[in-house]
Scaffold this active site. Structure first.
Site, short mmCIF file in Angstrom:
data_model
loop_
_atom_site.label_atom_id
_atom_site.label_comp_id
_atom_site.label_asym_id
_atom_site.label_seq_id
_atom_site.Cartn_x
_atom_site.Cartn_y
_atom_site.Cartn_z
N LYS A 131 76.32 71.39 85.74
CA LYS A 131 77.23 72.11 85.14
C LYS A 131 78.75 72.87 84.00
CE LYS A 131 72.53 72.70 82.08
NZ LYS A 131 71.76 72.95 81.59
N ARG A 132 78.65 73.89 85.31
CA ARG A 132 80.22 74.37 85.30
C ARG A 132 80.97 73.17 85.76
NH1 ARG A 132 76.24 77.76 85.24
NH2 ARG A 132 75.56 77.31 87.48
#
Ligand code: GLU
Length: 453
Positions: free
Chosen positions: A221-222
């Site tokens: 997600k990052r």
């Protein structure tokens, strides 16, 4: 017997590519085998679950075109389809394991299997020998039992964990094929042992390969390339049919050369034998290519309807008629890979006081710019209406005249005009652009550019 597949997401956070990829492959195998596809929401982690996340997951599946035969919203013969509602059954199985001395409380497997307050319940695994997980995709995967730790089935607070809850539910729901991500391989021997301890017939295990980014890392997600959240793909204007198609290519090779496939092809061709076991790399270029294939199928009017919300978001209400937007769409569509691209590509049609790019400024500052623009202004001033064919013939004539009279080449003539009309030196054909701008706006822009030279 009808094969039964499932997708069992935990409703934590926002749905991402990994979720939909797993769901899609499980669904595709189910559909190709004429099987059932079951949706079960695994909401047994009260600290991390939210009902909104469960709804978001269902919306994302529906958006992608995945349907389910049984699930929390539509019910079915094996409900409830929300894991927390199945708690009594998980407790019953825990008690059964405890009674058979196949599970014990605490950390010491030598302890008798009696109930102890505030202790976790663990599964008693064999200490020696091997556990073989027969993965239908990868073949047998062998684990040395002496290296396996007894897993917690029920927390000290009485909450059943994934191993117990999911396996019990899979068994009770008659799931014949468990399709899930590769990250579950390490837990698979526990699941095999649990099925064995309970005397249940094992399902077919299928562990899908990981999806990696183009630097070979697991999607996260990052990730600086984007969080791979479904919302982001929707916001960027990837079509659901294209996502459906592209995600299938991440680990599956359709028969023959054809990479553009739909649900019908999935039903006909999707086979385990054509799934890969090596990680698939998420390639944005390929996704854009696939998306373009689907955009090409749309008429100008259909595409205009799809890009309209993006343009309204960026530029406010449409200044002109629906017809006008269709014309703009026709001009910019060859450069659209995803719907949001329309915002930059159509800027010239909406914004009159745009900034000039550095190459546009350069083109406007070089010698032929002023005379070229002045000449075009003179030619246009005499017109009643400026449309595309008129613009085309004026530009061609000017280009030929200036070549003959001054030796100026096409870029000498067209770069300053394009810079004046769009703020850039590259882009779609000028006659189209001038036809859409019309006489007044074209003249205003030419005058504005003269002032800024
Ligand atoms: N709830 C688990 C997850 O979301 C399901 C894993 C499985 O498919 O068994 O990762």
């Amino acid at each position: 017997m009808v094969p039964r597949f499932r997708f069992a997401p935990s409703p934590t956070g926002t749905p991402h590519i990994g979720n939909l990829h797993t769901a899609l492959f499980s669904w595709a195998l189910a559909r190709a085998l004429g099987g059932d596809f079951v949706l079960r929401i695994e909401d047994t982690d009260p600290d991390r679950n939210t009902p909104a996340a469960a709804q978001a997951m269902m919306n994302a599946l529906t958006w992608l075109g995945i349907d389910w035969d049984e699930g929390p919203d539509i019910g079915g013969d094996f409900g409830p389809y929300v894991q927390s509602a199945r708690l009594p059954r998980h407790q019953e199985i825990a008690a059964q394991l405890l009674a058979a001395d196949l599970a014990y409380y605490g950390d010491d497997s030598n302890q008798p299997a009696t109930q102890q307050a505030n202790q976790p319940l663990r599964l008693r695994l064999p200490r020696s020998g091997e556990t073989v997980v027969n993965d239908a995709l990868r073949g047998p995967i062998t684990f040395d039992n002496s290296l396996l730790a007894d897993p917690v089935l029920v927390r000290s607070n009485g909450r059943p964990l994934y191993h117990l809850a999911a396996m019990t539910d899979d068994h009770d729901m008659g799931i014949t094929h468990v399709v899930r991500g590769e990250e579950w391989i390490a837990s698979a021997p526990i699941h095999v042992q649990l099925y064995r301890a309970l005397g249940w017939a094992e399902p077919v295990w299928i562990h899908l390969p990981l999806i990696l980014n183009n630097r070979g890392q697991k999607l996260s997600k990052r990730d600086p390339e984007g969080g791979y959240l479904i919302n982001d793909f929707q916001d960027a204007g990837y079509l659901p049919e294209a996502m459906f198609n592209y995600l299938l290519l991440l680990g599956w090779s359709p028969d023959g050369e054809q990479e553009i496939v739909d649900k019908w092809d999935v039903r006909k061709q999707f086979r385990l034998e054509r799934l890969s076991t090596s990680p698939a790399v998420f390639a944005w270029d390929k996704l854009n290519w696939v998306n373009r294939q689907y955009l090409q199928r749309l008429s100008d009017g259909q595409l205009a309807d799809l890009i309209r919300p993006f343009l309204e978001d960026a530029y406010g209400d449409m200044p002109m008629s629906a017809d006008w937007l269709v014309k703009v769409t026709a001009v910019i569509r060859p450069d659209i890979a995803k719907l949001e691209d329309a915002v930059d590509l159509a800027e010239w049609a909406f914004v009159d006081d745009f900034a000039y790019s550095s190459s546009a400024r350069f083109a406007l500052a070089t010698a032929p710019a002023s005379p070229v623009i002045l000449r075009l202004i003179t030619q246009l001033a005499a017109l009643v209406i400026l449309d595309k064919p008129t613009a085309q013939s004026i530009l061609q004539q000017m280009r030929a005249d200036l070549q003959a009279a001054k030796g100026w080449r096409a870029p000498d003539v067209f770069h300053p005009i394009r810079a004046a009309l769009t703020g850039h030196t590259e882009g779609r054909p000028l006659p189209e652009i001038m036809g859409i701008l019309g006489k007044e706006r074209t003249l205003q822009r030419l005058a504005r550019a003269l002032k800024s030279v």
